[in-house]
Enzyme design. Sequence first.
Site, PDB file in Angstrom:
ATOM      1  N   ASP A 129      89.622  40.832  -9.636  1.00 20.15           N
ATOM      2  CA  ASP A 129      88.693  41.481  -8.708  1.00 20.15           C
ATOM      3  C   ASP A 129      89.451  42.138  -7.547  1.00 20.15           C
ATOM      4  O   ASP A 129      90.438  41.598  -7.055  1.00 20.15           O
ATOM      5  CB  ASP A 129      87.739  40.407  -8.145  1.00 20.15           C
ATOM      6  CG  ASP A 129      86.713  40.978  -7.184  1.00 20.15           C
ATOM      7  OD1 ASP A 129      85.851  41.748  -7.629  1.00 20.15           O
ATOM      8  OD2 ASP A 129      86.782  40.645  -5.971  1.00 20.15           O
ATOM      9  N   GLU A 156      90.598  45.419 -11.469  1.00 23.33           N
ATOM     10  CA  GLU A 156      89.529  46.278 -10.975  1.00 23.33           C
ATOM     11  C   GLU A 156      90.078  47.207  -9.905  1.00 23.33           C
ATOM     12  O   GLU A 156      90.308  46.808  -8.765  1.00 23.33           O
ATOM     13  CB  GLU A 156      88.371  45.448 -10.385  1.00 23.33           C
ATOM     14  CG  GLU A 156      87.168  46.327 -10.061  1.00 23.33           C
ATOM     15  CD  GLU A 156      86.573  46.113  -8.686  1.00 23.33           C
ATOM     16  OE1 GLU A 156      85.514  46.699  -8.410  1.00 23.33           O
ATOM     17  OE2 GLU A 156      87.160  45.385  -7.858  1.00 23.33           O
TER      18      GLU A 156
HETATM   19  C1  AAO Z   1      78.753  41.194   1.104  1.00 23.55           C
HETATM   20  C2  AAO Z   1      77.863  42.083   1.953  1.00 23.55           C
HETATM   21  C3  AAO Z   1      78.701  42.762   3.045  1.00 23.55           C
HETATM   22  C4  AAO Z   1      79.430  41.708   3.867  1.00 23.55           C
HETATM   23  C5  AAO Z   1      80.290  40.860   2.950  1.00 23.55           C
HETATM   24  C6  AAO Z   1      81.020  39.746   3.656  1.00 23.55           C
HETATM   25  O1  AAO Z   1      77.238  43.053   1.135  1.00 23.55           O
HETATM   26  O2  AAO Z   1      77.831  43.518   3.858  1.00 23.55           O
HETATM   27  O3  AAO Z   1      80.263  42.354   4.818  1.00 23.55           O
HETATM   28  O4  AAO Z   1      79.439  40.280   1.937  1.00 23.55           O
HETATM   29  O5  AAO Z   1      80.129  38.860   4.259  1.00 23.55           O
HETATM   30  C7  AAO Z   1      80.448  42.169  -3.814  1.00 23.55           C
HETATM   31  C8  AAO Z   1      79.375  43.065  -3.208  1.00 23.55           C
HETATM   32  C9  AAO Z   1      79.530  43.203  -1.710  1.00 23.55           C
HETATM   33  C10 AAO Z   1      79.593  41.833  -1.048  1.00 23.55           C
HETATM   34  C11 AAO Z   1      80.811  41.135  -1.643  1.00 23.55           C
HETATM   35  C12 AAO Z   1      81.053  39.747  -1.063  1.00 23.55           C
HETATM   36  O6  AAO Z   1      79.435  44.343  -3.819  1.00 23.55           O
HETATM   37  O7  AAO Z   1      78.381  43.904  -1.209  1.00 23.55           O
HETATM   38  O8  AAO Z   1      79.717  41.975   0.361  1.00 23.55           O
HETATM   39  O9  AAO Z   1      80.592  40.967  -3.077  1.00 23.55           O
HETATM   40  O10 AAO Z   1      79.939  38.960  -1.239  1.00 23.55           O
HETATM   41  C13 AAO Z   1      84.994  48.534  -3.098  1.00 23.55           C
HETATM   42  C14 AAO Z   1      86.152  47.754  -3.696  1.00 23.55           C
HETATM   43  C15 AAO Z   1      85.817  47.087  -5.004  1.00 23.55           C
HETATM   44  C16 AAO Z   1      84.507  46.296  -4.912  1.00 23.55           C
HETATM   45  C17 AAO Z   1      83.437  47.275  -4.476  1.00 23.55           C
HETATM   46  C18 AAO Z   1      82.057  46.622  -4.364  1.00 23.55           C
HETATM   47  O11 AAO Z   1      87.271  48.624  -3.867  1.00 23.55           O
HETATM   48  O12 AAO Z   1      86.881  46.191  -5.308  1.00 23.55           O
HETATM   49  O13 AAO Z   1      83.788  47.793  -3.186  1.00 23.55           O
HETATM   50  N1  AAO Z   1      84.184  45.630  -6.184  1.00 23.55           N
HETATM   51  C19 AAO Z   1      84.513  44.191  -6.375  1.00 23.55           C
HETATM   52  C20 AAO Z   1      83.393  43.450  -7.079  1.00 23.55           C
HETATM   53  C21 AAO Z   1      82.197  43.332  -6.160  1.00 23.55           C
HETATM   54  C22 AAO Z   1      82.552  42.492  -4.950  1.00 23.55           C
HETATM   55  C23 AAO Z   1      83.945  42.658  -4.507  1.00 23.55           C
HETATM   56  C24 AAO Z   1      84.852  43.473  -5.142  1.00 23.55           C
HETATM   57  C25 AAO Z   1      84.420  41.773  -3.422  1.00 23.55           C
HETATM   58  O14 AAO Z   1      83.110  44.064  -8.290  1.00 23.55           O
HETATM   59  O15 AAO Z   1      81.080  42.803  -6.817  1.00 23.55           O
HETATM   60  O16 AAO Z   1      81.690  42.859  -3.838  1.00 23.55           O
HETATM   61  O17 AAO Z   1      84.862  40.577  -4.072  1.00 23.55           O
HETATM   62  C26 AAO Z   1      84.822  53.754  -2.504  1.00 23.55           C
HETATM   63  C27 AAO Z   1      86.121  53.135  -2.920  1.00 23.55           C
HETATM   64  C28 AAO Z   1      85.937  51.871  -3.710  1.00 23.55           C
HETATM   65  C29 AAO Z   1      84.995  50.927  -2.975  1.00 23.55           C
HETATM   66  C30 AAO Z   1      83.664  51.668  -2.777  1.00 23.55           C
HETATM   67  C31 AAO Z   1      82.607  50.806  -2.091  1.00 23.55           C
HETATM   68  O18 AAO Z   1      84.161  54.319  -3.642  1.00 23.55           O
HETATM   69  O19 AAO Z   1      86.836  54.049  -3.713  1.00 23.55           O
HETATM   70  O20 AAO Z   1      87.201  51.244  -3.855  1.00 23.55           O
HETATM   71  O21 AAO Z   1      84.788  49.775  -3.794  1.00 23.55           O
HETATM   72  O22 AAO Z   1      83.943  52.809  -1.946  1.00 23.55           O
HETATM   73  O23 AAO Z   1      83.038  50.481  -0.807  1.00 23.55           O
HETATM   74  C32 AAO Z   1      82.140  57.930  -4.253  1.00 23.55           C
HETATM   75  C33 AAO Z   1      83.671  57.894  -4.297  1.00 23.55           C
HETATM   76  C34 AAO Z   1      84.158  56.479  -4.541  1.00 23.55           C
HETATM   77  C35 AAO Z   1      83.645  55.631  -3.447  1.00 23.55           C
HETATM   78  C36 AAO Z   1      82.135  55.678  -3.525  1.00 23.55           C
HETATM   79  C37 AAO Z   1      81.435  54.801  -2.498  1.00 23.55           C
HETATM   80  O24 AAO Z   1      81.615  57.597  -5.546  1.00 23.55           O
HETATM   81  O25 AAO Z   1      84.118  58.756  -5.306  1.00 23.55           O
HETATM   82  O26 AAO Z   1      85.565  56.396  -4.606  1.00 23.55           O
HETATM   83  O27 AAO Z   1      81.672  57.011  -3.319  1.00 23.55           O
HETATM   84  O28 AAO Z   1      81.758  55.255  -1.195  1.00 23.55           O
END
Ligand code: AAO
Length: 511
Positions: free
Chosen positions: A212, A248
């Site tokens: 992850d 990932e």
């Molecule tokens: C939760 C709450 C938060 C709080 C946090 C801590 O929602 O508000 O601050 O707890 O208390 C999952 C949930 C999160 C959650 C977290 C922890 O999705 O909402 O936070 O558990 O409970 C990035 C990462 C990627 C991640 C993804 C969700 O790079 O690794 O965010 N995925 C994994 C898991 C996921 C998990 C985590 C990681 C954490 O699969 O389930 O989170 O363990 C850009 C970047 C990406 C980035 C995205 C979203 O993407 O490139 O790297 O992913 O932003 O931030 C266009 C662009 C694209 C861009 C996208 C969105 O499409 O082309 O590149 O827009 O802006």
Amino acid sequence: MKFFLLLSAIGFCWAQYDPHVKSGRTSIVHLFEWRWVDIALECERYLAPKGFGGVQVSPPSENAVITDPSRPWWERYQPVSYKLCTRSGNENEFKDMVTRCNNVGVRIYVDAVINHMTGSGVSAGTGSTCGSYFNPGSEDFPAVPYSGWDFNDGKCKTGSGDIESYNDAYQVRDCRLVSLLDLALEKDYVRSTIANYLNHLIDIGVAGFRIDASKHMWPGDIKAVLDKLHNLNTKWFPSGSKPFIYQEVIDLGGEAITSSEYFGNGRVTEFKYGAKLGTVIRKWSGEKMAYLKNWGEGWGFMPSNRALVFVDNHDNQRGHGAGGASILTFWDARLYKMGVGFMLAHPYGFTRVMSSYRWTRHFVNGKDVNDWMGPPNKNGVIKEVTINPDTTCGNDWVCEHRWRQIRNMVMFRNVVDGQPFTNWWDNGSNQVAFGRGNKGFIVFNNDDSTLSATLQTGLPAGTYCDVISGDKSGNSCTGIQISVSSDGKAHFSISNSAEDPFIAIHADSKL
Ligand code: AAO
């Protein structure tokens, strides 16, 4: 020379790019949020007989219990210790699942959350799935143990301590992802502690890991952890086998970090795949299926032997992560089945099928405000996956992997494994077809008019059952029947209003 070739072949097979699925099996399924007891049963009653290679399970490590909102699915991405103790089950149940699945030739891959611990704002106490005490404020996780020394605070240069820009590789790796406490993977103590956790799972019998948030770790730090890992358990795997690794990394282009930086460690998730395929099948941005002729590296994707591919994942099926609105999911079932069908027929990448649960979507200004909703549960306890008389699932488990069209395409991929991509045909628009050597052929009609064409299938003469509209049952077909003549040609007719506007036939669906 021959000896050298043999050595490099072994090197590949035994290495971190190989999923170690049982021979003849080619796909895995993500049983998102399932309980270990249900996965064990599913391996025995369904996945093994239907030819699935393995299961990606939700994170097994103890996590913080989040109460606002109430028990979101994402609490499992907030570890507080590496005890195998979550809503999916305890360590004994986990071991029982791994043993029973391996015994029927179905592998288990663990979603390893090793980049961080809980969010900094989560309250201290014993509000965790196994009752371990933790204090995010003082960065104290005694059940591991980790203390303030084990986190990256000193290294992060942003004002907030969080990642503020994805254009700065240092921020992305050294700062906090959405305020999650960022582990200092440059420290040998942290590396060894994580390796101990993963080795515990390897010794139990898992076949590999989804790492992850890999983008948020330096590739060299991940490598240092992987270098400490045991070989797979020889009860089920050849000696010297390394765990399968898929990292990932979301790389849609245009950011500081690219997927290729991670190839040395293992495979990488190819997020362009689902985003582009969704755009094509939805016919957005002028895309058409005819353009899929050079799908794969020809579309700017990573090399096939480094890619882990999927139509949707647990994040982007609900607007988290990346990919955007084009992502196809079970909510758009007709298009989704075509997308998954295309993926499983096409030779590119190692394929993962998604298996979801239903939740109540509620859109406000185009955003689903219920994107946090956890799995089907009663007072927070995850509900059993019940099986209906028609083999679908109950209790709001969607079980896409049990849909006939998807289950049969998993088998199609097994049957055509190793065969070349052949006999491409298209009408210049959204009617396309292709074969896999002399083992399988698939035809899609995503246009607004009927498809009627005589096509070269590459298959031996005979009568074949379409595995999309039905099954082969004894010596007859429950759905459409296709006759291939001695020159390999067959006539296909697909109405644009068919329930599933595609047809697939393969060597094992021949009467
Ligand atoms: C939760 C709450 C938060 C709080 C946090 C801590 O929602 O508000 O601050 O707890 O208390 C999952 C949930 C999160 C959650 C977290 C922890 O999705 O909402 O936070 O558990 O409970 C990035 C990462 C990627 C991640 C993804 C969700 O790079 O690794 O965010 N995925 C994994 C898991 C996921 C998990 C985590 C990681 C954490 O699969 O389930 O989170 O363990 C850009 C970047 C990406 C980035 C995205 C979203 O993407 O490139 O790297 O992913 O932003 O931030 C266009 C662009 C694209 C861009 C996208 C969105 O499409 O082309 O590149 O827009 O802006």
